[in-house]
Write a protein that holds these residues in place. Sequence first.
Motif, mmCIF file in Angstrom:
data_model
loop_
_atom_site.group_PDB
_atom_site.id
_atom_site.type_symbol
_atom_site.label_atom_id
_atom_site.label_comp_id
_atom_site.label_asym_id
_atom_site.label_seq_id
_atom_site.Cartn_x
_atom_site.Cartn_y
_atom_site.Cartn_z
ATOM 1 N N GLY A 1 54.663 -20.580 -12.561
ATOM 2 C CA GLY A 1 53.431 -20.153 -11.913
ATOM 3 C C GLY A 1 53.567 -19.115 -10.830
ATOM 4 N N THR A 2 54.796 -18.942 -10.297
ATOM 5 C CA THR A 2 54.976 -17.982 -9.205
ATOM 6 C C THR A 2 54.615 -16.564 -9.625
ATOM 7 O OG1 THR A 2 56.765 -19.388 -8.403
ATOM 8 C CG2 THR A 2 56.593 -17.197 -7.446
ATOM 9 N N GLY A 3 54.969 -16.209 -10.865
ATOM 10 C CA GLY A 3 54.687 -14.853 -11.338
ATOM 11 C C GLY A 3 53.207 -14.514 -11.371
ATOM 12 N N ARG A 4 52.359 -15.534 -11.456
ATOM 13 C CA ARG A 4 50.910 -15.303 -11.469
ATOM 14 C C ARG A 4 50.389 -14.820 -10.117
ATOM 15 N NH1 ARG A 4 47.853 -19.489 -15.335
ATOM 16 N NH2 ARG A 4 46.183 -18.928 -13.893
ATOM 17 N N LEU A 5 51.177 -15.003 -9.072
ATOM 18 C CA LEU A 5 50.735 -14.668 -7.717
ATOM 19 C C LEU A 5 51.253 -13.320 -7.229
ATOM 20 C CD1 LEU A 5 51.437 -18.118 -5.985
ATOM 21 C CD2 LEU A 5 49.393 -17.405 -7.258
ATOM 22 N N ILE A 6 52.260 -12.793 -7.909
ATOM 23 C CA ILE A 6 53.050 -11.676 -7.380
ATOM 24 C C ILE A 6 52.207 -10.471 -6.983
ATOM 25 C CG2 ILE A 6 54.797 -9.961 -8.019
ATOM 26 C CD1 ILE A 6 55.874 -12.758 -7.275
ATOM 27 N N ASP A 7 51.240 -10.096 -7.809
ATOM 28 C CA ASP A 7 50.454 -8.897 -7.515
ATOM 29 C C ASP A 7 49.318 -9.159 -6.531
ATOM 30 O OD1 ASP A 7 49.082 -10.441 -9.340
ATOM 31 O OD2 ASP A 7 48.262 -8.745 -10.452
ATOM 32 N N ARG B 1 46.577 -28.491 -11.300
ATOM 33 C CA ARG B 1 45.769 -27.860 -12.351
ATOM 34 C C ARG B 1 46.683 -27.678 -13.564
ATOM 35 N NH1 ARG B 1 44.435 -22.319 -13.867
ATOM 36 N NH2 ARG B 1 42.536 -22.416 -15.131
ATOM 37 N N GLY B 2 46.727 -28.692 -14.409
ATOM 38 C CA GLY B 2 47.610 -28.641 -15.559
ATOM 39 C C GLY B 2 49.061 -28.581 -15.123
ATOM 40 N N TYR B 3 49.768 -27.541 -15.539
ATOM 41 C CA TYR B 3 51.171 -27.374 -15.157
ATOM 42 C C TYR B 3 51.326 -26.589 -13.869
ATOM 43 C CZ TYR B 3 49.963 -23.336 -18.096
ATOM 44 O OH TYR B 3 49.318 -22.266 -18.667
ATOM 45 N N LEU B 4 50.219 -26.347 -13.167
ATOM 46 C CA LEU B 4 50.247 -25.592 -11.919
ATOM 47 C C LEU B 4 49.874 -26.487 -10.743
ATOM 48 C CD1 LEU B 4 48.337 -22.436 -13.202
ATOM 49 C CD2 LEU B 4 50.796 -22.608 -12.809
ATOM 50 N N ALA B 5 50.391 -26.143 -9.566
ATOM 51 C CA ALA B 5 50.085 -26.891 -8.344
ATOM 52 C C ALA B 5 48.784 -26.374 -7.731
ATOM 53 C CB ALA B 5 51.244 -26.781 -7.359
ATOM 54 N N GLY B 6 47.699 -26.578 -8.473
ATOM 55 C CA GLY B 6 46.408 -26.066 -8.030
ATOM 56 C C GLY B 6 46.114 -24.712 -8.632
ATOM 57 N N THR B 7 45.012 -24.135 -8.215
ATOM 58 C CA THR B 7 44.612 -22.821 -8.711
ATOM 59 C C THR B 7 45.506 -21.736 -8.112
ATOM 60 O OG1 THR B 7 43.056 -22.426 -6.899
ATOM 61 C CG2 THR B 7 42.206 -23.599 -8.845
ATOM 62 N N ASP B 8 45.468 -20.565 -8.688
ATOM 63 C CA ASP B 8 46.216 -19.436 -8.111
ATOM 64 C C ASP B 8 45.767 -19.196 -6.676
ATOM 65 O OD1 ASP B 8 47.379 -19.184 -10.579
ATOM 66 O OD2 ASP B 8 46.373 -17.315 -11.123
ATOM 67 N N GLU B 9 44.464 -19.309 -6.444
ATOM 68 C CA GLU B 9 43.919 -19.058 -5.111
ATOM 69 C C GLU B 9 44.450 -20.078 -4.101
ATOM 70 O OE1 GLU B 9 41.608 -17.116 -8.125
ATOM 71 O OE2 GLU B 9 42.107 -19.260 -7.896
ATOM 72 N N GLN B 10 44.539 -21.332 -4.513
ATOM 73 C CA GLN B 10 45.041 -22.370 -3.601
ATOM 74 C C GLN B 10 46.524 -22.181 -3.289
ATOM 75 O OE1 GLN B 10 43.781 -25.686 -6.050
ATOM 76 N NE2 GLN B 10 42.204 -26.288 -4.565
ATOM 77 N N ARG B 11 47.306 -21.866 -4.305
ATOM 78 C CA ARG B 11 48.741 -21.692 -4.085
ATOM 79 C C ARG B 11 49.008 -20.457 -3.230
ATOM 80 N NH1 ARG B 11 48.523 -21.553 -9.324
ATOM 81 N NH2 ARG B 11 50.203 -20.054 -9.659
#
Length: 305
Positions: A85-91, A51-61
């Motif tokens: 992208g890791t920081g998007r998952l932290i919370d 997904r662009g510069y991400l390895a899929g959606t936040d939900e998938q990762r």
Amino acid sequence: MIRPTRLKKGDKIGVIAPAGPPDLEKLNKAIPFFENIGLHVKLGKNIKEVRGYLAGTDEQRLEDFHDMIADRKIKAIIFARGGYGTGRLIDQINYNLIKRNPKIIWGYSDITYLHTAIRQQTDLITFHGPMLASDVAKDEFDAFTGGLFQQLFEPTELSYREKINPLKAYAAGKAHGQLVGGNLSLLISTLGTPYEINTKDKLVLLEDIGEEPYRIDSMLNQLRLAGKLLDAAGIVIGDFAESATNLSSSLTMHQVFEDYFTDFNGPVLSGFKIGHCFPNFSVPLGANAKLSTEDRTFVIEPGVK
């Protein structure tokens, strides 16, 4: 701190991409290295997603990460690459799940945010080391770097001395404490969040890539103003790769480090091959360590039990 259980021959490791999408050809090129040291590799089900510069959606990762943590057959998670992208998952991470299933977690760069959050939320020791598509698959990947994966199979005290490469002291002294830190720009991104890096009485590792001296200056100044440098017991300066500047007039990286660390109240040693470099010296974050400028040594306790 919680030391994860060591690996043994025949164990299965999980490979996922919580940040940027890996080059799949390079990913597949790296897998035989782990098979040759006796491990079976399981890829996350969403690892091919983009997904662009991400390895899929936040939900998938996030799903891949939680699946690998919950799977008791998976004894270690080694990331495919960093990026962003890791920081998007932290919370959204289930830290109680990690506490119930502590295991080896290995990577660096953007993974710094994940290392910091997991350590401070769960007390689990994690590992700052090379990843599959971005490191292991490269022609520069050398035997010394590969050999450091052996610390996952047997509790090993690591000792970094000048026989590896010359080291430079910016401030003299000895200190011991928990090793924390990693990628400087990622550490900065934790400030002001619930996952802000805790440097109190710690040995702080700093490394980065592609940042010019003025950018490193800015980030060190932010750490200084946030009290993170004053809190630290000592500073371990790793590799700052691709830091050349296009400015017609610039401080050197050496001058920047002099400005921030010459009067530091504790040891500051630089030149460690830790970061975006080869050889790449892998270290357990959260383990106790000793830093001395007297004999130019950096000694780290084992990261596994």
